[in-house]
Scaffold this motif. Structure first.
Motif, PDB file in Angstrom:
ATOM      1  N   PRO A  44       0.679  -1.288  -0.045  1.00 18.47           N
ATOM      2  CA  PRO A  44       0.114   0.097   0.001  1.00 18.47           C
ATOM      3  C   PRO A  44       0.841   1.207   0.063  1.00 18.47           C
ATOM      4  O   PRO A  44       2.119   1.032   0.319  1.00 18.47           O
ATOM      5  CB  PRO A  44      -0.750  -0.247   1.197  1.00 18.47           C
ATOM      6  N   SER A 158      -6.021   5.450   5.731  1.00 21.71           N
ATOM      7  CA  SER A 158      -5.470   4.610   6.359  1.00 21.71           C
ATOM      8  C   SER A 158      -5.345   4.518   7.962  1.00 21.71           C
ATOM      9  O   SER A 158      -5.408   3.638   8.478  1.00 21.71           O
ATOM     10  CB  SER A 158      -3.809   4.349   5.680  1.00 21.71           C
ATOM     11  N   THR A 195      -5.938  -0.515   1.953  1.00 21.87           N
ATOM     12  CA  THR A 195      -4.710   0.161   2.823  1.00 21.87           C
ATOM     13  C   THR A 195      -3.984  -0.917   3.565  1.00 21.87           C
ATOM     14  O   THR A 195      -2.770  -0.701   4.002  1.00 21.87           O
ATOM     15  CB  THR A 195      -5.433   1.206   4.063  1.00 21.87           C
ATOM     16  N   GLU A 226      -3.793   0.601  -3.900  1.00 21.29           N
ATOM     17  CA  GLU A 226      -2.602  -0.179  -3.792  1.00 21.29           C
ATOM     18  C   GLU A 226      -1.634   0.031  -4.962  1.00 21.29           C
ATOM     19  O   GLU A 226      -2.108   0.608  -5.706  1.00 21.29           O
ATOM     20  CB  GLU A 226      -2.743  -1.597  -3.657  1.00 21.29           C
TER      21      GLU A 226
END
Length: 257
Positions: A44, A158, A195, A226
């Protein structure tokens, strides 16, 4: 009940779930896009502490996205087979053909009831079958469960996803015995990685129950958030993921399938 969907899907095949053409569940072209990619390592954009190395079978777009959503959200259960073949390729890429136990990342019970089936467990079982068929010892152990509710992840950053999931998963009582009976790898399987927050929490739960385990990690899925770390993916790399956790002993047990 889920069974009627499977019967209808097999007997009354409609349009291809990948491209919408032909009276088949999945046409040869879409099957090739799903299963014919080159698995590879992905990361990620912001990698969380504790995230295992992630291997993806394909990028989450086009045919792959359509097939995964059809299986998970619309109950196209016949797609579990080809999705399992794609996932098995990512598992091989991660563990190098060595034995593995596949642990599906759990969905909330209410979600499973609403869908009428446990999508990740079905795909994990299909992947394990494909691995065994091609000479790799593999079993499924559904030993993870949610210990508290979590908020919808959509729209969360995230760090917010990590906070939302922190401490949300645990290994069921007795599940550590299923993990501790193998000298190989524990592969955490999920349908889509964005994430990496879910894999990070799943790995934490396994490590907590299985003290001292070394996490090798693999994931078989890459979503739009990603970025590929190395290597090229085929036109459709399925959005599945798995995380491999090393276990200290020699044989794997599986829970009831």
């Amino acid at each position: 009940m889920w069974w009627w969907r499977e019967v209808v899907g097999l007997v009354l095949a409609g349009e291809c779930e990948g491209c919408g053409r032909g009276r088949v569940v999945l046409c040869e072209g879409c099957r090739a896009a799903l299963c014919g990619g080159v698995p590879g390592r992905v990361r990620p954009g912001a990698e969380a502490v504790g995230l295992p190395p992630v291997h993806a079978a394909a990028a989450y777009r086009d045919v792959v996205r359509a097939v995964l959503l059809a299986h998970k959200e619309r109950g196209a259960l016949a797609l579990a087979g080809p999705l399992g073949v794609a996932l098995a390729g990512a598992v091989r890429d991660a563990v190098g053909g060595r034995d593995a136990v596949l642990v599906p990342v759990p969905s909330a019970r209410g979600t499973v009831r609403a869908r009428g089936h446990d999508a990740m467990r079905r795909i994990a079982l299909a992947a394990a079958g494909e691995l065994r068929r091609t000479g790799t010892a593999a079993r499924v152990a559904a030993v993870l469960r949610q210990r508290r509710p979590v908020a919808d992840q959509a729209g969360l950053s995230s760090p917010q996803r990590l906070a939302n999931l922190a401490g949300a998963l645990e290994v069921v009582p007795g599940g550590e015995r299923l993990l501790a009976h193998g000298s190989g790898r524990v592969v955490l399987v999920d349908d889509l990685m964005t994430t990496g927050a879910t894999l990070t929490e799943a790995a934490r739960a396994v490590r907590t129950s299985f003290t001292g385990a070394r996490v090798y990690g693999v994931a078989a899925g890459e979503a739009t958030e990603e970025r590929p770390a190395t290597g090229a993916h085929g036109p459709g790399v399925p959005p599945l993921r798995a995380a491999v956790v090393a276990a200290p002993s020699d044989s794997f047990e599986t829970n009831r399938n």
